[in-house]
Scaffold this motif. Structure first.
Motif, PDB file in Angstrom:
ATOM      1  N   HIS A  99       0.765  -1.142   0.095  1.00 17.76           N
ATOM      2  CA  HIS A  99      -0.067  -0.197  -0.052  1.00 17.76           C
ATOM      3  C   HIS A  99       0.911   1.133   0.203  1.00 17.76           C
ATOM      4  O   HIS A  99       0.581   2.157  -0.668  1.00 17.76           O
ATOM      5  CB  HIS A  99      -0.953   0.128   1.215  1.00 17.76           C
ATOM      6  N   ARG A 100       1.859   0.998   0.719  1.00 25.12           N
ATOM      7  CA  ARG A 100       2.914   2.490   0.790  1.00 25.12           C
ATOM      8  C   ARG A 100       3.490   2.814  -0.503  1.00 25.12           C
ATOM      9  O   ARG A 100       3.887   3.883  -1.132  1.00 25.12           O
ATOM     10  CB  ARG A 100       3.970   2.225   1.507  1.00 25.12           C
ATOM     11  N   ILE A 123      -1.044  -0.952  -9.683  1.00 27.94           N
ATOM     12  CA  ILE A 123      -0.322  -2.210  -8.643  1.00 27.94           C
ATOM     13  C   ILE A 123      -1.252  -3.424  -8.128  1.00 27.94           C
ATOM     14  O   ILE A 123      -2.348  -2.768  -7.618  1.00 27.94           O
ATOM     15  CB  ILE A 123       0.274  -1.510  -7.362  1.00 27.94           C
ATOM     16  N   SER A 124      -0.985  -4.350  -8.681  1.00 28.77           N
ATOM     17  CA  SER A 124      -1.884  -5.606  -8.015  1.00 28.77           C
ATOM     18  C   SER A 124      -1.081  -6.326  -6.931  1.00 28.77           C
ATOM     19  O   SER A 124       0.124  -6.292  -6.884  1.00 28.77           O
ATOM     20  CB  SER A 124      -2.211  -6.484  -9.153  1.00 28.77           C
ATOM     21  N   LEU A 125      -1.983  -6.435  -5.823  1.00 29.27           N
ATOM     22  CA  LEU A 125      -1.602  -7.259  -4.577  1.00 29.27           C
ATOM     23  C   LEU A 125      -1.555  -8.939  -4.965  1.00 29.27           C
ATOM     24  O   LEU A 125      -2.480  -9.323  -5.144  1.00 29.27           O
ATOM     25  CB  LEU A 125      -2.298  -6.854  -3.322  1.00 29.27           C
ATOM     26  N   ASN A 126      -0.645  -9.581  -4.474  1.00 24.23           N
ATOM     27  CA  ASN A 126      -0.390 -11.045  -4.533  1.00 24.23           C
ATOM     28  C   ASN A 126       0.022 -11.711  -3.351  1.00 24.23           C
ATOM     29  O   ASN A 126       0.815 -10.864  -2.672  1.00 24.23           O
ATOM     30  CB  ASN A 126       0.402 -11.529  -5.770  1.00 24.23           C
ATOM     31  N   GLY A 127      -0.656 -12.794  -2.784  1.00 19.92           N
ATOM     32  CA  GLY A 127      -0.011 -13.484  -1.792  1.00 19.92           C
ATOM     33  C   GLY A 127      -0.905 -13.580  -0.338  1.00 19.92           C
ATOM     34  O   GLY A 127      -1.675 -12.724   0.103  1.00 19.92           O
ATOM     35  N   GLY A 128      -1.443 -14.748  -0.274  1.00 22.29           N
ATOM     36  CA  GLY A 128      -2.515 -15.042   0.924  1.00 22.29           C
ATOM     37  C   GLY A 128      -3.577 -14.563   0.825  1.00 22.29           C
ATOM     38  O   GLY A 128      -4.394 -14.516   1.732  1.00 22.29           O
ATOM     39  N   GLY A 188      -7.690   1.146  -2.201  1.00 21.74           N
ATOM     40  CA  GLY A 188      -6.981   1.929  -3.027  1.00 21.74           C
ATOM     41  C   GLY A 188      -5.829   1.151  -4.094  1.00 21.74           C
ATOM     42  O   GLY A 188      -5.309   1.792  -4.954  1.00 21.74           O
ATOM     43  N   LEU A 189      -5.685  -0.102  -3.859  1.00 23.38           N
ATOM     44  CA  LEU A 189      -4.943  -0.806  -4.904  1.00 23.38           C
ATOM     45  C   LEU A 189      -5.783  -1.067  -6.225  1.00 23.38           C
ATOM     46  O   LEU A 189      -6.897  -0.920  -6.176  1.00 23.38           O
ATOM     47  CB  LEU A 189      -4.501  -2.211  -4.291  1.00 23.38           C
ATOM     48  N   ASP A 190      -4.929  -1.159  -7.280  1.00 24.68           N
ATOM     49  CA  ASP A 190      -5.842  -1.511  -8.600  1.00 24.68           C
ATOM     50  C   ASP A 190      -6.211  -2.833  -8.900  1.00 24.68           C
ATOM     51  O   ASP A 190      -6.991  -2.800  -9.855  1.00 24.68           O
ATOM     52  CB  ASP A 190      -4.601  -0.758  -9.635  1.00 24.68           C
ATOM     53  N   GLY A 191      -5.585  -3.684  -8.294  1.00 22.37           N
ATOM     54  CA  GLY A 191      -5.941  -5.113  -8.883  1.00 22.37           C
ATOM     55  C   GLY A 191      -5.408  -6.035  -7.680  1.00 22.37           C
ATOM     56  O   GLY A 191      -4.666  -5.815  -6.501  1.00 22.37           O
TER      57      GLY A 191
END
Length: 335
Positions: free
Chosen positions: A192-193, A203-208, A222-225
């Motif tokens: 997020h930072r 920015i897409s978040l992956n993991g868990g 606020g992330l894009d994906g």
């Protein structure tokens, strides 16, 4: 189309996200972005293994993930992938396996941001489709607070506009690839930072991430994906059957039962072309995960798919037995 689709994606997973798996997933969600297994640039450029690019037109939007570390070779592999019709070319900077390390690509590239920038720059010049990166937050003793912003700065300067960040370090020495998926702690706040530092970077978040609700929370923050891996494979109906409505605000929910029936013509065509039933049904074993009848569904397919003459009749039988178990469970709850 691909940018919107990347609000939710199914992670590239070796031995799992092959063309049969992707076709299955597309039946459950028309919107979610799908990824191939990692294909190495040398296999395409030097080995001529173009069969690794086989895919069904129904899979779109679909992205090709490449592994490699030679800019010229990756550029040629990207050109081959784009020519094959893929909507996006992704560079793997996250896989920690020994085999990948020995080839000087994957997560080890986190140690050489300049080389990654050279690679993606060469790939972008070779193709018109978007070039993206999937990375870790760092490797081994690197400090992610320092290394990740520097890494992102380099690839953004090279023209990358979308990145997927697996919010764990990769330990290249001491942990197996399986352990690297679970043991290093997740650091979602760091991702997020990064979005705050790079507001124009998708920015897409992956993991868990194991539920659509968690995915939606990340988007709302606020992330894009969001990219989902093992949960989307082992419990695909839980993730993908509601995705179009919940994540994209379009369409209606699908069901595991309808997906099975929709797979039958595909399976028939696969068998007529000389394929094996188990090559397709192995990806379908988790369709009823967490539901009454899940065990009988897995048992019938697992025990029967490799028998001589096995075909769609076996899949129909498995579905009927699963539905019977579901009905019995519903009747028991009603008593």
């Amino acid at each position: 189309m691909v940018v919107r689709a990347s609000r939710l994606s199914v992670a590239p997973m070796m031995d799992w996200t092959d063309r049969h798996c992707r076709y299955l997933h597309r039946l459950m969600s028309t919107q979610t972005l799908l990824y191939t297994e990692m294909v190495t640039a040398p296999a395409l450029v030097r080995g001529g293994a173009l069969h690794l690019l086989d895919h069904n037109p129904a899979e779109h939007p679909v992205a090709l993930q490449l592994g490699g570390s030679d800019p010229a070779e990756l550029a040629e592999a990207a050109r081959i992938g784009a020519q094959a019709g893929y909507d996006e070319i992704n560079l793997n900077v996250g896989c920690p396996s020994d085999r990948v390390q020995s080839g000087a690509f994957g997560a080890v590239l986190m140690k050489d941001a300049a080389l990654v920038a050279a690679c993606v720059g060469a790939m972008r010049r070779a193709v018109d489709v978007e070039v993206t990166v999937k990375c870790r937050i760092g490797v081994d003793d690197q400090d992610p607070e320092y290394i990740l912003p520097e890494f992102l700065s380099r690839i953004v300067a090279a023209g990358v506009e979308r990145v997927t960040i697996h919010a764990r370090k990769a330990w290249l020495d001491g942990l197996s690839p399986k352990e690297n998926r679970d043991i290093p702690p997740l650091d979602y706040p760091l991702v997020h930072r990064m979005k705050e530092l790079f507001p124009n970077l998708h920015i897409s978040l992956n993991g868990g991430i194991t539920t659509l609700e968690t995915a939606q929370a990340a988007l709302d923050a606020g992330l894009d994906g969001v990219m989902i891996g093992r949960a989307a494979y082992h419990q695909p109906a839980d993730i993908l059957c509601r995705a179009d409505r919940l994540i994209y605000g379009t369409g209606t929910d699908t069901t595991a039962e309808a997906t099975v029936l929709a797979m039958l013509p595909y399976i028939e065509a696969h068998l007529e072309a000389g394929g094996k039933l188990g090559s397709v049904t192995r990806h379908m074993l988790g369709l009823f995960a967490g539901r009454p009848g899940a065990r009988v569904w897995r048992r019938v397919l697992s025990q029967g798919a490799h028998l001589q003459g096995a075909g769609t009749a076996l899949v129909r039988d498995a579905l009927e037995q699963t539905q019977e178990q579901t009905a019995l469970a519903a009747a028991a709850r009603a008593v």
